[in-house]
Design a protein around this motif. Structure first.
Motif, PDB file in Angstrom:
ATOM      1  N   LYS A 161      -0.611   3.342   3.161  1.00  0.00           N
ATOM      2  CA  LYS A 161      -1.053   2.171   3.918  1.00  0.00           C
ATOM      3  C   LYS A 161      -1.827   1.206   3.016  1.00  0.00           C
ATOM      4  N   GLY A 162      -2.633   1.776   2.123  1.00  0.00           N
ATOM      5  CA  GLY A 162      -3.415   0.968   1.192  1.00  0.00           C
ATOM      6  C   GLY A 162      -4.903   1.039   1.436  1.00  0.00           C
ATOM      7  N   ILE A 163      -5.669   1.116   0.353  1.00  0.00           N
ATOM      8  CA  ILE A 163      -7.126   1.131   0.397  1.00  0.00           C
ATOM      9  C   ILE A 163      -7.654   0.107  -0.606  1.00  0.00           C
ATOM     10  N   THR A 201      -5.541  -4.028  -2.592  1.00  0.00           N
ATOM     11  CA  THR A 201      -5.289  -2.950  -1.636  1.00  0.00           C
ATOM     12  C   THR A 201      -4.203  -2.054  -2.225  1.00  0.00           C
ATOM     13  N   THR A 203      -2.065   1.721  -2.770  1.00  0.00           N
ATOM     14  CA  THR A 203      -1.583   2.993  -2.249  1.00  0.00           C
ATOM     15  C   THR A 203      -1.767   4.073  -3.303  1.00  0.00           C
ATOM     16  N   TYR A 252      -7.346   7.889   5.703  1.00  0.00           N
ATOM     17  CA  TYR A 252      -6.724   7.083   4.649  1.00  0.00           C
ATOM     18  C   TYR A 252      -5.213   7.063   4.838  1.00  0.00           C
ATOM     19  N   GLY A 256      -5.292   3.760   6.354  1.00  0.00           N
ATOM     20  CA  GLY A 256      -5.709   3.021   5.174  1.00  0.00           C
ATOM     21  C   GLY A 256      -7.095   2.426   5.354  1.00  0.00           C
ATOM     22  N   ILE A 258      -7.827  -1.362   4.961  1.00  0.00           N
ATOM     23  CA  ILE A 258      -7.211  -2.643   4.647  1.00  0.00           C
ATOM     24  C   ILE A 258      -8.161  -3.775   5.033  1.00  0.00           C
TER      25      ILE A 258
END
Length: 294
Positions: A161-163, A201, A203, A252, A256, A258
């Motif tokens: 999803k991305g952090i 952001t 992954t 996470y 995520g 985001i």
């Protein structure tokens, strides 16, 4: 007025102290063992902790503005509640509180729920406050660096999803700016919440690709299995902490971290400079350990 900083010896707190001193603020810190701690010249040291009522009352004397940072411990919520009650009792009305990104949504994760509870208490008690909600700390990667460098795997299950990982220095500088703004205000300011995020952001695969590029050799992503990560963490930390990290990693993977629209630009505007990036961190770490030769 003097600003009181709790958690002043940790990854964020020590930078907060430095940033406040750099900006000419009067600073007092609360620490368990003053003899083992070194602070910049002029910083006043109060000895004690957030469960020591007498020490808290002494530390809050003459204070108007508080930086409240509670470490992730089994009694974190008790520490927060006591600190806020003693703060109000002592006449402190301005607070900058270090919470966590999505504290109001990831409430099955213990320290997220704790911090959301403290946020609600701050608002209900009428503090003039800034709530800082940092994403995953880039600095957390220090605990997995050996796996990356020696085994060629990025093991943190952060999902796809991305952090938007954030640097502790950026967190601390925003905190210092907000503390001074609150402290110097002539009247009440509204409660504000600031998401503290990094510029990118990323992954799990993105992070592995950055390490591959920085190190000049393949680094693979270990996958999205938080339970395996829990078992690994439990070998060197308390099992309840490892379980909490597993619950956090599940978030996470599912959600995520985001940024909301405008978060990054807001931070750049506050700081007046670009944010530190994950690639900055990876490159600095690789350079410091001579990683290309590993």
């Amino acid at each position: 007025m003097t600003i009181l900083v709790t958690g002043a010896t940790g990854r964020v707190g020590r930078h907060v102290v430095d940033q406040l001193v750099k900006r000419g603020a009067a600073v007092r810190v609360l620490t368990r063992d003053a003899a083992k701690t070194s602070f910049p010249a002029g910083v006043e040291v109060a000895q004690g902790d957030l469960l020591d009522i007498d020490a808290l009352r002494a530390a809050f004397t003459g204070i108007r503005t508080l930086f409240l940072l509670n470490a992730v411990t089994g009694d974190e919520f008790t520490q927060a509640l006591i600190a806020l009650n003693i703060a109000r009792e002592s006449g402190v009305d301005r607070v900058v509180y270090l919470s966590v990104f999505a504290a109001d949504r990831a409430v099955n994760v213990p320290h997220f729920a704790v911090k959301f509870g403290a946020e609600r208490m701050i608002e209900q008690m009428g503090f003039n406050a800034t709530i800082l909600r940092p994403s995953y700390f880039i600095d957390n990667e220090q605990m997995i660096k050996d796996v990356i460098l020696n085994h060629g795997v990025y093991p943190m299950p952060i999902g796809d999803k991305g952090i938007a990982m954030v640097d502790a220095r950026d967190i601390a500088e925003v905190a210092a700016i907000e503390l001074i703004r609150r402290d110097q205000a002539q009247g009440d300011l509204p409660v504000e919440t600031i998401n503290l995020v990094g510029p990118d952001t990323l992954t799990g695969s993105d992070v592995a690709a950055i390490w591959s590029d920085v190190l000049g050799r393949p680094i693979s992503y270990g996958g999205d299995d938080p339970s395996g990560f829990e078992q690994s963490m439990a070998t060197f930390m308390p099992k309840w902490t490892a379980y909490e990290m597993c619950l956090m990693a599940e978030r996470y993977v599912s959600d995520g971290m985001i940024p909301e629209e405008g978060d990054v630009q807001r931070l750049i505007g506050i700081l007046g400079r670009p944010l530190h990036s994950y690639r900055d961190f990876a490159s600095a770490l690789a350079s410091s350990v001579g990683s290309r030769s590993i």
